[in-house]
Design an enzyme around this catalytic site. Structure first.
Site, PDB file in Angstrom:
ATOM      1  N   GLU A  23       3.733  42.628  14.457  1.00 13.66           N
ATOM      2  CA  GLU A  23       2.553  41.765  14.584  1.00 13.66           C
ATOM      3  C   GLU A  23       2.516  41.230  16.017  1.00 13.66           C
ATOM      4  O   GLU A  23       2.695  40.054  16.280  1.00 13.66           O
ATOM      5  CB  GLU A  23       2.626  40.616  13.571  1.00 13.66           C
ATOM      6  CG  GLU A  23       1.352  39.787  13.487  1.00 13.66           C
ATOM      7  CD  GLU A  23       1.473  38.605  12.539  1.00 13.66           C
ATOM      8  OE1 GLU A  23       0.479  37.890  12.378  1.00 13.66           O
ATOM      9  OE2 GLU A  23       2.567  38.390  11.960  1.00 13.66           O
ATOM     10  N   HIS A  76       1.611  43.808   8.407  1.00 12.91           N
ATOM     11  CA  HIS A  76       0.775  43.965   9.600  1.00 12.91           C
ATOM     12  C   HIS A  76       0.966  45.329  10.270  1.00 12.91           C
ATOM     13  O   HIS A  76       0.029  46.107  10.356  1.00 12.91           O
ATOM     14  CB  HIS A  76       1.011  42.833  10.607  1.00 12.91           C
ATOM     15  CG  HIS A  76       0.635  41.491  10.090  1.00 12.91           C
ATOM     16  ND1 HIS A  76      -0.668  41.082   9.949  1.00 12.91           N
ATOM     17  CD2 HIS A  76       1.400  40.454   9.657  1.00 12.91           C
ATOM     18  CE1 HIS A  76      -0.702  39.862   9.460  1.00 12.91           C
ATOM     19  NE2 HIS A  76       0.549  39.462   9.263  1.00 12.91           N
TER      20      HIS A  76
END
Length: 500
Positions: free
Chosen positions: A344, A369
């Protein structure tokens, strides 16, 4: 005569080359379509009819934006266009559509500021104002440190002389939404400071046991109303407390989840359930991590049907990278399933970026993510080989300053390559989004191909159950129930409902 023959020959060869060119072009595009997520899904006649309606409205939106790029909302900050989303006919269709599961959400970010404001009207809530806002339920003024004076919220509100302004100012503490996001959040640093401040503010208020139980019950209700049938919730497992100051062990917090899930599914039979992912802060040392892992094992032992696994949360760029904990995580991976936040970040070649490598090597079942994944071809190969789910949260990535123009989100590449994507919403309450429909909508009209259709939406919903932590028998049952809901949606679909 020879000239005529030559011309005929030339044009026949030319026509043959053109035909061959367009045939190759068609095959490439057809192959890419089949490779993309949902590309191999077959639609029934009824689904095809729904698809015609859906794509009519999608083409209308996307083609308008293509011709008028200055009006393409998703190239700006989400806060500048979120109010327009609900006017979209495509959004309204997606809202009515069964979406399966939400596999990447954090408990204290599930419900929005209006819900939190209602909590502030409950009895026995104390407030203290200093550089921060402090909120605690108690039967006497709290002894928690605060540079200001502890007072009952009810008295603070009544003494304010302007309740409307008091509540408006108070509400601002319960949301990241602002009217001028480009000024307030110029970089990821300011965004994450505000984000973490939100949790610092709401955690003591929400951790009052009766409030916590009702909050989670109402969160399940809210997600169910958005046509979601199953959740996997990440929690730091805060210590719950009572009015008299009694503070409980985090295992009690975990058991509270089990209790609420049981009560909710008893009332709402069509809701499949929820599981817990223990996800404490990642900015710790190895001794603290050892405590985390031991607690995770205790929870799994005491409530194996509700416990899904382990994660570490917080801003990756500032937290400890996974490589620092490899010996302990390797030792525990036989006992715990991992669902790590990884990648992320926008930074390439950093330890944060390399969390993707360690998450895969540690055997993570899904990656949270995975924003940096396109920069790691070998990791990508491992994800395809091991069929590791990718939990993508497009609005979160936009709000938390990873991407501005959503067309540049790596999800577009994930979808094009048919990767095992599951869409989720992270902390929708914090930015006042719907539980999941807005993430689906933005992914569908602004990230996915213009030509991606109902097959993509259906596959995304199926993936959310396929890559869940449910055991194989429960997963099959969940998919059967999803198919029933999906067919009901298709059978009852009426395109005219969305005309106005």
């Amino acid at each position: 005569m020879r000239a005529v023959i030559f011309l005929l020959y030339f044009y026949s060869v030319y026509a043959s080359d053109i035909d061959e060119y367009f045939d190759k072009r068609y095959k490439i595009l057809k192959s890419e379509s089949r490779l993309s997520l949902g590309g191999n899904v077959s639609l029934s006649d009824k689904e095809a009819a729904v698809n015609i309606c859906l794509m009519h409205y999608k083409f209308k939106e996307v083609d308008y934006w293509f011709d008028n790029p200055r009006y393409f909302n998703c190239s700006r900050h989400y806060f500048n266009y979120k109010q327009y989303i609900k006017t979209s006919k495509v959004f309204r269709i997606i809202q009515d559509m069964p979406k399966g599961a939400a596999l990447h959400v954090h408990d204290m970010g599930l419900l929005g500021p209006d819900y939190l404001m209602n909590i502030t009207y409950q009895d026995n809530l104390y407030v203290c104002f200093d550089n921060n806002l402090h909120l605690i339920f108690a039967n006497a003024p709290p002894k928690s440190p605060c540079d200001g004076k502890w007072q009952l919220m009810s008295k603070a509100r009544s003494f304010s002389n302007n309740v409307t302004k008091f509540d408006a100012d108070l509400r601002n503490h319960f949301t990241l939404f602002v009217k001028n996001p480009d000024t307030v959040y110029p970089s990821i640093r300011e965004t994450w400071r505000a984000f973490m401040k939100f949790f610092f503010t709401v955690q003591p208020m929400l951790s009052y046991r009766p409030v916590w139980e009702q909050y989670f019950y109402d969160a399940l209700k809210k997600f169910r109303e958005d046509n979601i049938m199953y959740l996997e919730v990440r929690s730091i497992l805060p210590n719950l407390y009572e009015l008299d100051g009694t503070v409980y062990d985090p295992i009690v917090t975990a058991k509270t989840y089990k209790k609420v899930i049981k009560n909710f599914t008893k009332v709402h039979r069509d809701f499949f359930g929820a599981k817990l992912i223990y996800a404490p802060p990642r900015k710790v040392d190895r001794s603290k991590l050892e405590e985390y892992l031991e607690l995770a094992k205790r929870i799994k032992q005491e409530m194996p049907d509700t416990f899904a696994g382990f994660d570490l949360v917080g801003q990756e760029d500032l937290g400890s990278p996974l490589i620092e904990f490899v010996p302990q995580l390797l030792e525990s991976r036989k006992e715990l399933n991992y669902f790590f936040h990884a990648g992320e970040t926008d930074w390439y070649g950093t330890l944060t970026d390399e969390n993707l490598v360690d998450a895969v090597l540690l055997g993570a079942k899904r990656l949270g993510h995975a924003y940096a994944l396109p920069k790691h071809p070998q990791v990508l190969n491992e994800i395809i080989k091991k069929d590791i789910g990718l939990e993508v949260n497009v609005i979160s990535n936009a709000v938390l300053s990873l991407v501005r123009d959503i067309r540049n989100h790596p999800l577009s590449a994930f979808l094009a390559h048919g990767l095992p994507v599951v869409l989720s919403s992270d902390d929708p309450g914090v930015w006042e989004a719907d539980p999941l429909s807005e993430d689906f909508y933005i992914a569908f009209v602004a990230v996915a191909s213009r030509l991606s259709d109902l097959r993509l939406l259906k596959q995304l919903a199926i993936n959310s159950l396929k890559y869940s932590a449910l055991d194989s028998i429960s997963k099959d049952d969940a998919l059967r129930k999803f198919n029933y809901k999906w067919n009901e949606f298709i059978d009852n679909f009426n395109c005219s409902k969305y005309q106005h």
